[in-house]
Design an enzyme around this catalytic site. Structure first.
Site, PDB file in Angstrom:
ATOM      1  N   HIS A 128       0.865  -1.183   0.000  1.00 39.62           N
ATOM      2  CA  HIS A 128       0.000   0.000   0.000  1.00 39.62           C
ATOM      3  C   HIS A 128       0.890   1.218   0.000  1.00 39.62           C
ATOM      4  CE1 HIS A 128       0.882  -0.513   4.254  1.00 39.62           C
ATOM      5  NE2 HIS A 128       0.345   0.665   4.527  1.00 39.62           N
ATOM      6  N   HIS A 134       1.623   3.770   1.950  1.00 34.23           N
ATOM      7  CA  HIS A 134       2.251   4.485   3.069  1.00 34.23           C
ATOM      8  C   HIS A 134       3.774   4.490   3.019  1.00 34.23           C
ATOM      9  CE1 HIS A 134      -1.660   4.237   5.610  1.00 34.23           C
ATOM     10  NE2 HIS A 134      -1.624   5.296   4.828  1.00 34.23           N
ATOM     11  N   ASP A 179       6.178   4.463   5.142  1.00 28.70           N
ATOM     12  CA  ASP A 179       7.053   3.582   5.931  1.00 28.70           C
ATOM     13  C   ASP A 179       7.248   2.229   5.238  1.00 28.70           C
ATOM     14  OD1 ASP A 179       4.256   3.394   6.681  1.00 28.70           O
ATOM     15  OD2 ASP A 179       4.831   1.997   8.255  1.00 28.70           O
ATOM     16  N   HIS A 180       6.432   1.932   4.256  1.00 26.58           N
ATOM     17  CA  HIS A 180       6.573   0.690   3.487  1.00 26.58           C
ATOM     18  C   HIS A 180       7.265   0.918   2.135  1.00 26.58           C
ATOM     19  CE1 HIS A 180       3.740  -1.654   6.071  1.00 26.58           C
ATOM     20  NE2 HIS A 180       3.430  -0.428   6.405  1.00 26.58           N
ATOM     21  N   HIS A 240      -7.583  -0.302   5.078  1.00 21.79           N
ATOM     22  CA  HIS A 240      -6.516   0.509   5.687  1.00 21.79           C
ATOM     23  C   HIS A 240      -6.209   1.662   4.729  1.00 21.79           C
ATOM     24  CE1 HIS A 240      -2.893   1.595   7.842  1.00 21.79           C
ATOM     25  NE2 HIS A 240      -2.150   1.371   6.775  1.00 21.79           N
ATOM     26  N   ASP A 249      -0.520  -3.827   5.823  1.00 19.42           N
ATOM     27  CA  ASP A 249      -1.185  -3.273   7.009  1.00 19.42           C
ATOM     28  C   ASP A 249      -2.671  -3.633   7.034  1.00 19.42           C
ATOM     29  OD1 ASP A 249       1.225  -2.208   7.679  1.00 19.42           O
ATOM     30  OD2 ASP A 249       0.609  -0.113   7.591  1.00 19.42           O
ATOM     31  N   HIS A 259       3.986  -5.268   9.874  1.00 18.98           N
ATOM     32  CA  HIS A 259       4.668  -4.718  11.057  1.00 18.98           C
ATOM     33  C   HIS A 259       4.778  -5.802  12.125  1.00 18.98           C
ATOM     34  CE1 HIS A 259       4.637  -0.295  10.270  1.00 18.98           C
ATOM     35  NE2 HIS A 259       3.542  -0.566   9.570  1.00 18.98           N
TER      36      HIS A 259
HETATM   37 FE   FE2 Z   1      -0.002   1.696   6.472  1.00 20.13          FE
END
Ligand code: FE2
Length: 205
Positions: free
Chosen positions: A59, A61, A63-64, A114, A131, A172
């Site tokens: 996805h 975001h 942080d990924h 999400h 996520d 995560h």
């Molecule tokens: Fe996320």
């Protein structure tokens, strides 16, 4: 069907997991999310003799995905994103599409909730859930593009329909273990134990 090599790495400051999945025979590999640092991923791929063909975003975001383009450039891979993604992908995939790794197939499952562009990647009896689903809980639904009703449908209408022995590999490290079989997880994860959408919304809406 040959065996898949699966490496689960924990990177960065937000407990992100990234994955390297390789076909043992041809050594073609996919990286699922790249997180914060590329070097550990490249080092692990070299150690296993893998050539990274796809760099897949579960996805949008950051942080990924913040290093995904750089990883692709360094490794010669193509960036793969869902067709709803705002990210710049070389390959845009929809629900049910497959990516080939040698003799193996990775199947894309669209699992919004999400984010709108959330996907899970199914490889044999393993599911990489980003996520959408964690060990012990599920993804947040209060960020832009989030929807608790859609997440309920993704969890119960898509993931819970998979074989009970499917191993869940999350995006995560939020749980007590790094991965777990769906059957066992469904007995202890409140997001999967909710019996209907009302119960789910009461917990995660
Ligand atoms: Fe996320």
């Amino acid at each position: 069907m040959t065996e898949l090599i699966v490496r689960q790495l924990k990177v960065g400051t937000m407990d992100n997991f990234v994955y390297i999945i390789g076909d043992e025979k041809t050594k073609e590999a996919a990286v699922i999310d790249s997180g914060w640092e590329i070097d550990p991923i490249m080092d692990a791929a070299v150690k296993d003799g893998l050539k990274i063909k796809y760099a897949i975003a579960t996805h949008e975001h950051f942080d990924h995905t913040k290093t995904l383009r750089e990883l692709a450039e360094r490794s010669g891979a193509k960036v793969v994103v869902h067709e709803n993604s705002p990210l710049n992908g070389d390959v845009r995939v929809g629900d049910g599409e497959t990516l080939e790794l040698g003799g193996e197939k990775l199947k894309v499952l669209h699992t919004p909730g999400h984010t709108e562009d959330g996907i899970c990647i199914s490889a044999g009896m393993k599911l990489f859930t980003g996520d959408t689903l964690f060990i012990g809980t599920c993804g947040r639904t209060d960020l832009p593009g989030g929807s608790a009703r859609k997440l309920f449908e993704s969890l119960h209408g898509v993931i819970m329909k998979l074989p009970a022995q499917t191993l869940i590999y999350p995006g995560h490290d939020y749980g007590d273990v790094w991965f777990r079989a769906l059957e066992e997880e469904s007995k202890r994860n409140p997001a999967l134990m909710a019996r209907n959408v009302e119960e789910f919304l009461a917990l995660f809406g």
